[in-house]
Design a protein around this motif. Structure first.
Motif, PDB file in Angstrom:
ATOM      1  N   GLU A  38      -7.822  -6.501   5.432  1.00 50.36           N
ATOM      2  CA  GLU A  38      -8.956  -5.837   6.072  1.00 50.36           C
ATOM      3  C   GLU A  38      -8.481  -4.654   6.908  1.00 50.36           C
ATOM      4  OE1 GLU A  38     -11.969  -7.022   9.531  1.00 50.36           O
ATOM      5  OE2 GLU A  38     -12.080  -8.325   7.777  1.00 50.36           O
ATOM      6  N   ARG A  42      -9.484  -0.902   6.290  1.00 49.88           N
ATOM      7  CA  ARG A  42     -10.094  -0.153   7.390  1.00 49.88           C
ATOM      8  C   ARG A  42      -9.367   1.181   7.579  1.00 49.88           C
ATOM      9  NH1 ARG A  42     -10.148  -3.685  12.094  1.00 49.88           N
ATOM     10  NH2 ARG A  42     -12.032  -4.493  11.142  1.00 49.88           N
ATOM     11  N   TYR A  72     -14.942  -3.874   1.012  1.00 50.20           N
ATOM     12  CA  TYR A  72     -14.879  -3.634   2.451  1.00 50.20           C
ATOM     13  C   TYR A  72     -16.267  -3.732   3.057  1.00 50.20           C
ATOM     14  CZ  TYR A  72     -13.697  -1.158   6.782  1.00 50.20           C
ATOM     15  OH  TYR A  72     -13.521  -0.805   8.080  1.00 50.20           O
TER      16      TYR A  72
END
Length: 135
Positions: A38, A42, A72
């Motif tokens: 993640e 990001r 995402y």
């Protein structure tokens, strides 16, 4: 006899502890891996957005696509920006594709109305007035 009983209990306890520790380790590693992915996504999305704002669309596009593949949390944003990039390039079929995916997959997104407006602008650019009224 007592020794055999003690040994049997000890081995059962040892096997149980090994399984428990393995399970605990697995539970600890999964969130770490997800969090790492993640964080990577990001950073990828952030870089893509920065490039998009700098009008470096060719460099931003593959990064938005990668963020989209990683599912995402901002995938709706990625679809919107991919639609904008395709529209700016004049590849209206791709723009329609991305913006239609945005409407289908994320009907509650803040970008849906902007996507509808972009679809109407594309239809106007193509002088397809009937389609423009539908969008």
């Amino acid at each position: 006899m007592v020794f055999c009983l003690f040994l049997s209990v000890w081995l059962n306890f040892h096997q149980l502890m090994k399984k428990t520790l393995a399970f605990a380790l697995l539970l600890w590693l999964i969130p770490c891996a997800v969090t790492a992915q993640e964080n990577d996504t990001r950073a990828l999305f952030s870089r893509a957005y920065s490039l998009f704002n700098q009008k470096q669309l060719g460099e931003a596009e593959p990064l938005f696509l990668k963020a989209l593949q990683d599912r995402y949390v901002l995938s709706d944003y990625a679809l919107y920006f991919l639609g904008q990039i395709a529209s700016a390039r004049g590849t209206y079929d791709w723009a329609r594709h991305y913006l239609s995916q945005l409407k289908e997959q994320f009907p509650e997104s803040v970008w849906v109305l902007e996507g509808d407006l972009q679809l109407a602008k594309i239809s106007l650019a193509e002088k397809d007035y009937a389609r423009c009224r539908q969008e």
